[in-house]
Design an enzyme around this catalytic site. Sequence first.
Site, PDB file in Angstrom:
ATOM      1  N   SER A 162      -3.108  56.995  54.550  1.00  0.00           N
ATOM      2  CA  SER A 162      -4.566  56.892  54.661  1.00  0.00           C
ATOM      3  C   SER A 162      -5.018  55.608  53.970  1.00  0.00           C
ATOM      4  O   SER A 162      -4.374  55.175  53.006  1.00  0.00           O
ATOM      5  CB  SER A 162      -5.216  58.084  53.954  1.00  0.00           C
ATOM      6  OG  SER A 162      -6.587  57.828  53.739  1.00  0.00           O
TER       7      SER A 162
ATOM      8  N   TYR B 196      -5.627  63.063  46.629  1.00  0.00           N
ATOM      9  CA  TYR B 196      -5.340  62.621  48.004  1.00  0.00           C
ATOM     10  C   TYR B 196      -4.794  61.187  48.025  1.00  0.00           C
ATOM     11  O   TYR B 196      -3.808  60.900  48.717  1.00  0.00           O
ATOM     12  CB  TYR B 196      -6.645  62.725  48.797  1.00  0.00           C
ATOM     13  CG  TYR B 196      -6.563  62.374  50.256  1.00  0.00           C
ATOM     14  CD1 TYR B 196      -6.019  63.267  51.181  1.00  0.00           C
ATOM     15  CD2 TYR B 196      -7.069  61.163  50.730  1.00  0.00           C
ATOM     16  CE1 TYR B 196      -5.973  62.955  52.527  1.00  0.00           C
ATOM     17  CE2 TYR B 196      -7.030  60.847  52.079  1.00  0.00           C
ATOM     18  CZ  TYR B 196      -6.479  61.744  52.969  1.00  0.00           C
ATOM     19  OH  TYR B 196      -6.435  61.434  54.307  1.00  0.00           O
TER      20      TYR B 196
ATOM     21  N   LYS C  23      -1.121  60.189  49.370  1.00  0.00           N
ATOM     22  CA  LYS C  23      -0.982  59.296  50.531  1.00  0.00           C
ATOM     23  C   LYS C  23      -0.217  58.024  50.166  1.00  0.00           C
ATOM     24  O   LYS C  23       0.552  57.497  50.987  1.00  0.00           O
ATOM     25  CB  LYS C  23      -2.357  58.970  51.117  1.00  0.00           C
ATOM     26  CG  LYS C  23      -3.021  60.153  51.817  1.00  0.00           C
ATOM     27  CD  LYS C  23      -2.141  60.754  52.912  1.00  0.00           C
ATOM     28  CE  LYS C  23      -2.905  61.582  53.920  1.00  0.00           C
ATOM     29  NZ  LYS C  23      -1.999  62.248  54.885  1.00  0.00           N
TER      30      LYS C  23
END
Length: 310
Positions: free
Chosen positions: A145, A158, A162
Site C-alpha cells: 500500500s 497497517y 504493508k
Amino acid sequence: MSDLSLTDKVAVVTGAGRGLGRAYAVALAAAGAAVVVNDIDAEAAGDTTQAIVGAGGRAVAHVAAIGDTASAESLVHAAVEKFGRLDVMVTNAGIVRDKVLWKMSDEDFDVVVHTHLRGTFTCARAAAIQMREQGEGGSIIVVGSPAGQFGNFGQTNYAAAKAGIVAFARTWALELARSGITVNALVPTAWTQMTATIPVYAPLVERVDAGEPLPSAVRREHAIGMPEECAPLVVFLASDAARDVTGQAIGIGGDKLTLYSHAGEEAVEYRDGGWTASEIADAWAADLSSHRQSSGVELPPLELEPHPTR
Ligand SMILES: NC(=O)c1ccc[n+]([C@@H]2O[C@H](COP(=O)([O-])OP(=O)(O)OC[C@H]3O[C@@H](n4cnc5c(N)ncnc54)[C@H](O)[C@@H]3O)[C@@H](O)[C@H]2O)c1
C-alpha cells in the site's frame, strides 16, 4: 496460447469476496485460470464464485479467516484437491483499524498485523511448498500500500504490515528464484468504500454513486480508479509474460502505473575512524539536512471542476 493467457493455471485469491480481491479473481478467471475464491465472509465468497461460474469460468469458494497456518494450508489444499495444482497465490485479504499511536490498542495492532503480515507469510509459505513440490515455478503476488511505502497518519499497524510485506517480496524473490517462482508486491489504489471516507474525496462520492467517471486529476495524479482497473497488473504478474519479473513493487490505480524504487542511500559521507556525535551534528547541518526525506503520502491538491449539473 498467448503469454498473457492463464489457461491451465490455478490461482488462489484471499479476501476475494469484494473490493479489489473480487476484481482480481474475476480477471484471473476471465484470463483462463481456475480460481479458489477465499473470504472470511461466506456470502461474499459465494457471490464472487457464482459470478465467475456464471460467466463460464472455473471457481470454488473457500471460507476461512486468513492469518493462521491452518487456513493457509487448507487454502492450498483446496486448490490442489479441486483443480489439481497451484500456480498463482494472491495474498489480498486485509482490514484496517486506524488510530493514532497513543490511542492504538494492542488488539488494534495485533489483528491488523495478524491478517496482513502473518496472513501473507502463512499463505505464501504454503504456496511456496506446493509450487516447489510441483517443480514448475509459479507466481506469488503480495499486496502492499502507499501507506507502507511512505508512512501514513493514523496507520501504525497497517503501514508497518504493508512495509513488511514489500520486504517479504524482496526476500522471497531471492529465496525462490532457483525454483522459478516469482514474488512481487502489488501496490494498488482504488475507489472503494474506504477511499470514499477520505475527506478530500467527499465531494466526489455523490458523483461516483451516480455513475460519473472520476475526474482526470484523480485518475492520474492520485492514481484512483475503479478496483477492476488494478486487476490487469495481477493478470500480467500471474502470466508467463512476467516470468522474469520478480522482487518488484509495482503500483497501479486509475491511469497510473508505477515502479517503486528500493529504499536507497540518498546521501553518504565517510570519515576515517568513524563519527562522533558532534561530527554527525556538523555533517547534518552542512549536507545531510538538504537531502532530508519527507514522511507520508504526498498528493497534489485536488482542484475539482464544478459539478456540471449545478
Ligand atoms: N482500496 C485501496 O485503495 C487499497 C490501497 C492499498 C492497498 N489496499 C489493499 O488491498 C487489499 C484489498 O483492499 P479492499 O479495498 O478491496 O478491501 P475490502 O474491505 O473492500 O475487501 C477486503 C476483503 O477481504 C476480506 N477479509 C478481511 N479479513 C479477512 C481475513 N482474515 N480472511 C479472509 N478474508 C478477509 C473481507 O471480507 C473483504 O471481502 C487489502 O490488502 C488492502 O490493504 C487497498
